[in-house]
Design a protein around this motif. Structure first.
Motif, mmCIF file in Angstrom:
data_model
loop_
_atom_site.group_PDB
_atom_site.id
_atom_site.type_symbol
_atom_site.label_atom_id
_atom_site.label_comp_id
_atom_site.label_asym_id
_atom_site.label_seq_id
_atom_site.Cartn_x
_atom_site.Cartn_y
_atom_site.Cartn_z
ATOM 1 N N SER A 44 33.158 -36.656 -34.723
ATOM 2 C CA SER A 44 32.043 -36.686 -33.780
ATOM 3 C C SER A 44 30.741 -36.651 -34.576
ATOM 4 N N TYR A 45 29.801 -37.552 -34.271
ATOM 5 C CA TYR A 45 28.577 -37.658 -35.064
ATOM 6 C C TYR A 45 27.487 -38.340 -34.250
ATOM 7 N N ARG A 46 26.266 -38.306 -34.778
ATOM 8 C CA ARG A 46 25.144 -39.001 -34.163
ATOM 9 C C ARG A 46 24.902 -40.296 -34.924
ATOM 10 N N VAL A 47 24.977 -41.406 -34.214
ATOM 11 C CA VAL A 47 24.862 -42.720 -34.853
ATOM 12 C C VAL A 47 23.562 -42.857 -35.619
ATOM 13 N N SER A 48 22.473 -42.422 -35.017
ATOM 14 C CA SER A 48 21.156 -42.666 -35.606
ATOM 15 C C SER A 48 20.931 -41.944 -36.927
ATOM 16 N N SER A 51 25.634 -42.087 -39.526
ATOM 17 C CA SER A 51 26.608 -43.188 -39.579
ATOM 18 C C SER A 51 27.172 -43.397 -40.978
ATOM 19 N N GLU A 52 26.300 -43.378 -41.980
ATOM 20 C CA GLU A 52 26.749 -43.622 -43.350
ATOM 21 C C GLU A 52 27.668 -42.506 -43.828
ATOM 22 N N LEU A 53 27.277 -41.277 -43.525
ATOM 23 C CA LEU A 53 28.071 -40.122 -43.969
ATOM 24 C C LEU A 53 29.442 -40.103 -43.302
ATOM 25 N N VAL A 54 29.487 -40.357 -41.994
ATOM 26 C CA VAL A 54 30.769 -40.270 -41.300
ATOM 27 C C VAL A 54 31.712 -41.382 -41.747
ATOM 28 N N LYS A 55 31.161 -42.545 -42.086
ATOM 29 C CA LYS A 55 32.025 -43.633 -42.575
ATOM 30 C C LYS A 55 32.631 -43.253 -43.928
ATOM 31 N N CYS A 56 31.859 -42.588 -44.767
ATOM 32 C CA CYS A 56 32.378 -42.126 -46.057
ATOM 33 C C CYS A 56 33.466 -41.073 -45.848
ATOM 34 N N LEU A 57 33.238 -40.140 -44.917
ATOM 35 C CA LEU A 57 34.239 -39.114 -44.627
ATOM 36 C C LEU A 57 35.504 -39.740 -44.057
#
Length: 405
Positions: A44-48, A51-57
């Protein structure tokens, strides 16, 4: 169009109680099974902002679960039919929900997000707050001036309420505090700003949450409690959970270290579910469940299973001291930290019912060994027609003297 939410946080994991009420059944959220449709992790994350961090995770979770921490065979489950299976998703790697990878075109994305939460084992919110009141938490400050459906908040609500359902899949919530940027630089999380969050509910968000929770079978009293909770209180619950701070992870590869922590939680919860699951490993396993149902003792099925009591013969041999030891080992005594902490009278009554039922079982023919029961079966006085019209016709026929050599 697909929006997305975020969260992330500090860590305290919520474990569902061993003895859970059977109060949840729904077409969208069927009883959980490690062999069924599931996600091991929901991000769960905020797109704005994230986004970059969650894709890495997301990439690290898949890579680590393919190499050093593969998902155990008994907990791999199946991909959820209502989402898209990303390319390269291997059977032994973690099933991770990330909206941009798993949402299918043409489907209701909000419905899919909520359903994915309730099909997940571990909910991972990325908690972030940027200087301009952005991030998964900071953006909720705008709810002061104008209400809207905040999808990050919606996911928080669904996850928190679903984790309260004992029969649900959601065993743990592991927040990740985004206090380090993806480039490795530290990023302070403004804890002192948290009291400034809206001290009232987001009515529009709660309307969607109410609709979804009711569809998933959540009780009306629980929904009513949810609707009274303010935005600040919801975030506050998340902050009380033991989580991960990126600033405290290995500086060499903090995202990989974080992914490892999350997958260790998945492994722990798979092991927990294996203990909870009532395995029918004997021919009389069905009889055990029937007996528990007849005596209103289904809530102790997981306890008996964890103790290896899979037959009525074994259960009938339990003494009062044995049941006391089981109760103590499973922490079911009032204040013991297990299922009995909140309602001592209920668990005392359950224990007494089990004692009485075991005493009655001692005189029940079903408590004998299965082989002895077959050897003792001589239905030579029954009707010959029973050999034709009974589902056990072969066994009955062999017991008739005129069929025996």
């Amino acid at each position: 169009m697909r929006r997305r939410a975020a969260g992330g946080g500090h860590v305290m994991s919520i474990s569902t109680e061993m003895l859970a009420g059977e109060d949840c059944s729904h077409a969208l959220a069927r009883p959980f099974s490690l062999k069924g449709q599931l996600f091991h992790v929901f991000l769960s994350y905020r797109v704005s902002s994230d986004s970059e961090l969650v894709k890495c995770l997301y990439d690290k979770l898949r890579r680590v679960s393919t190499t050093s921490l593969p998902i155990p065979a008994e907990g791999r489950g199946q991909w959820c039919w209502f989402t898209k299976r990303p390319p390269g998703a291997h059977g032994h790697s973690a099933k991770v929900f990330l909206d941009v990878e798993c949402l299918e075109d043409g489907r209701n994305w909000q419905d899919t997000l909520c359903r994915s939460v309730v099909h997940s084992m571990v909910f991972v919110p990325l908690l972030s707050w940027t200087e301009d009141n952005g991030g998964s938490i900071g953006s909720m400050m705008s709810l002061h001036s104008a209400d809207r459906v905040d999808n990050v908040l919606l996911e928080f609500i669904i996850a928190l309420e679903w984790s309260r359902i004992g029969s649900s899949s959601l065993s743990s919530i592991v927040p990740v505090f985004v206090d380090r940027s993806i480039d490795g630089s530290l990023r302070r999380f403004p804890f002192e700003e948290l009291p400034k969050l809206p001290d009232h509910p987001s009515l529009l968000t709660n309307q969607i949450a109410e609709q979804m929770l009711r569809q998933f079978g959540v009780g009306e009293s629980q929904i009513a409690d949810m609707k009274r909770r303010s935005v600040k209180d919801t975030v506050g619950i998340m902050l009380k959970l033991q989580g991960v701070k990126l600033s405290q992870m290995s500086p060499d590869d903090p995202i990989k270290t974080c992914a490892t922590r999350i997958l260790q939680t998945v492994h722990r919860d798979i092991e927990m579910w294996e203990r909870r699951r009532y395995r029918l490993i004997t021919p009389t396993g069905g009889e055990v469940l029937d007996w528990l149902h007849q005596n209103s003792l289904m809530s102790v099925a997981s306890v008996l299973s964890s103790c290896g009591l899979h037959t009525l013969e074994l259960i009938s041999k339990l003494t009062s001291n044995d049941i006391d030891r089981i109760w103590s080992a499973c922490k079911l005594e009032p204040g013991g930290g297990g299922g009995g902490g909140g309602a001592p009278l209920e668990w005392i009554g359950l224990k007494l019912r089990l004692l009485l039922a075991v005493q009655e079982l001692k005189g029940d023919g079903r408590s004998r060994k299965f082989g002895a029961r077959l050897d003792a079966y001589t239905d030579d006085r029954g009707s010959v027609l029973s050999c034709i019209f009974s589902s056990n016709s072969c066994e009955i026929a062999l017991s008739k003297p005129f069929f025996q050599l």
